[in-house]
Write an enzyme that holds these catalytic residues in place. Structure first.
Site, short mmCIF file in Angstrom:
data_model
loop_
_atom_site.label_atom_id
_atom_site.label_comp_id
_atom_site.label_asym_id
_atom_site.label_seq_id
_atom_site.Cartn_x
_atom_site.Cartn_y
_atom_site.Cartn_z
N SER A 1 49.85 35.49 45.36
CA SER A 1 48.96 36.18 44.42
C SER A 1 49.32 35.76 42.99
O SER A 1 49.44 34.56 42.74
CB SER A 1 49.07 37.70 44.64
N ASP B 1 41.04 37.54 53.12
CA ASP B 1 41.24 37.86 51.71
C ASP B 1 39.92 37.75 50.94
O ASP B 1 39.28 36.71 50.93
CB ASP B 1 42.27 36.88 51.13
N HIS C 1 43.85 40.62 51.36
CA HIS C 1 44.84 39.99 50.48
C HIS C 1 46.27 40.44 50.77
O HIS C 1 47.19 39.62 50.77
CB HIS C 1 44.46 40.30 49.03
#
Lengths: 374, 374
Positions: free
Chosen positions: A155, A324, A354
């Protein structure tokens, strides 16, 4: 528990315990200046004599330095992935996890005092992902690490890892970019805008200078977290877990009051919000969200391809979570296709979205043990 | 332009011009009471002698009564679908579009005055989709319509249409449920919670009693709209349209001020927010959002299947937008599978998401002309 480490001292190395080191004055990418930046970090394992076994782990937006349990009593957020005998084996590697500058887990951030002892608050400089990298490079200098065996992040941590490979390719042998992109997407920007606006709308925010006012913008930060959390999960996961059920014996239907009973999913998001506001500073949330939405490796480097070409010597590992919706797999595919080696994108198969990069990272164990951490 | 219509008078029928009619006192599903409810509505075409050609069109959350241009100077939101010679042919059908009770387009809502002339504000009753149906049934009575040729709606309007078929199956010959569900999804509830919380967080909201205070919670409502608008579109659409570009010569990067330059997608959402706050009441937004998240045809009827069985005589038409992430196609498929006739789900093929039910409704023309509006 924090222990201060000074340059030149011989620190007592304990795994998974927060340490802080001053790295001096720092000029931010876009011009801001702090006369003294402190870096918070944790380590696990021992740096070998050649300083060739160091691994840098970079946390996501609201993550912290505590990746693995180590000598502490608290679980780490990648415990199953990082530790003795794990894929990132702390018996073999010296693992370093710094808190991103601007954060609130040991590194200098908006809640930190200025030289007069006042919290920086609204005066904290605009922070870019490259500021994360450049301050961490000074930490690496302090630790005696000239080149990382690998830099790994998911991320926002993946964005930080990618920027490391581009900014300092000579210092990065391998780079793992997980559930991340080369440039923030329009939707990431859009969700980011709403989140920072919600925090700023909270009367307790007071333009960012709330530290001495006895209250913090927990309502606004809670709204931001609720929204973010939805984007970290998948629609089917929420539906299967919660459907349209009321929470316990609360009745969400039939009240015209502002405070009515809640649906299960509302209670769940309240819980997520409550947890975050108890551990995270709202200004840090804004600063790091701005870094996230501003992420673009091509900025000032002649565009995406020219930027990635700088990292031609780095061995890349790219992974995505198949469900995601915030860092959609297509973005990882585009990144991989634009890298010199055109690496395959590895997939974490998870129904939850995610957050699969946190909960299901161990799906990558086999391929990483055969590759980056062989 | 509004004209008051009184029961017993012979109204001058003009197409696409807002009319209002009082329908008396009304007891809401969950117990609230209003001593006098006004229904705002528009009509197009002429009711035939048998009163068999009436079509009820039901708007979505922030929609209004102006479906088709008619005699007004303003475009309608389904102009290409409703009008002379169109699929819903106002030369053949008498089309009625009421404003949902609780709204702000002619029907009684939170901004309407109580008997003492004070806006209802925070005292406005909790409103359910069934209250939409029951108040509209009184409007139908006034108009002399005992049975609709068809009831048609998309999104929240689709929920309203479905509730019509279940609550008054003898009054609904055909029912079109477009981009809608039998029960609100967990994610719809979750996004709804964030939106109402953002409005309530705005200091100008004042618990809902802001009408006489000189300002309205436009910041909170704007945040709600930004979030809603993202959910109405698709991630790829936002990415293709806006990417990571700055808006005009604004520089979104490098400022540590609260007010920085904007990305294009932020400017776009600002525009969407600005448009809505200029035309929509924040309390109505909350009331109708609560109706939306509370939607469950099975409530108090022995569950979903028993509820749908009540509408066994109704001919259903179910449609979804293939890229819709808010009212995901699977929900329409589940609804259709649970209906007596197990109708096929028809698809609007659009890259833009939920809003495709507005922008691309004409894709359904052929099948509707062969079916509901043959």
């Amino acid at each position: 528990m924090t222990e201060q480490v000074r340059t030149g001292s011989t620190p007592v190395i304990r795994d998974g315990i927060l340490k802080c080191v001053p790295i001096g004055g720092y000029r931010f990418e876009t011009g801001g200046w702090l006369p003294e930046v402190m870096m918070g970090y944790e380590t696990w394992g021992t740096l070998n004599a050649e300083a060739s076994n160091a691994v840098l782990l970079l946390h996501a937006l609201t993550g912290d330095t505590h990746v693995s349990r180590g000598d502490s009593r608290e679980d780490g957020w990648w415990d199953g992935f990082v530790g003795p005998g794990k894929t990132i084996d702390t018996d073999r590697f010296f693992v370093v996890a710094p808190n991103m500058v601007g954060g609130c887990y040991g590194s200098t951030g908006p809640a930190s005092p200025d030289p007069d002892g006042r919290p920086w608050g609204s005066r904290f400089p605009f922070t870019a992902v490259r500021d994360s990298v450049r301050t961490e490079a000074r930490l690496a200098d302090f630790l005696g690490i000239t080149r990382w065996h690998a830099v790994v992040g998911g991320s926002l941590g993946g964005a930080r890892a990618l920027e490391w490979a581009i900014e300092f390719p000579e210092r990065v042998a391998r780079c793992a970019v997980i559930a991340a992109t080369a440039v923030a997407s329009a939707e990431q920007v859009a969700f980011g805008q709403i989140q920072t606006q919600a925090i700023r709308l909270d009367p307790a925010f007071r333009g960012g200078d709330y530290y001495t006012e006895g209250s913090a913008p927990v309502e606004g930060l809670g709204i931001a977290r609720r929204l973010a959390h939805i984007t970290y999960r998948s629609e089917p996961e929420l539906e299967i877990r919660f459907g349209h059920e009321g929470q316990g014996d609360e009745d969400p239907f039939g009240s015209s009051d502002a405070v009515r009973g809640r649906y299960q999913v509302e209670s769940y998001l309240d819980h997520q919000a409550g947890k975050l506001v108890g551990r995270f500073d709202a200004n840090s949330y804004i600063v790091l969200t701005e870094a996230l939405v501003g992420h673009d490796v091509g900025r000032g480097r002649g565009g995406l391809e020219a930027a990635l070409a700088r990292a031609g010597s780095v061995e890349f590992f790219v992974a995505a979570v198949d469900s995601d919706r915030l860092y959609v797999p297509g973005q990882s595919e585009r990144l991989a296709a634009a890298l010199a080696g055109k690496p395959q994108v590895h997939y974490i198969h998870s129904p939850i979205g995610h957050d699969g990069f946190l909960t299901d990272i161990e799906q990558l164990n086999q391929v990483l043990r055969a590759g980056l951490f062989a």
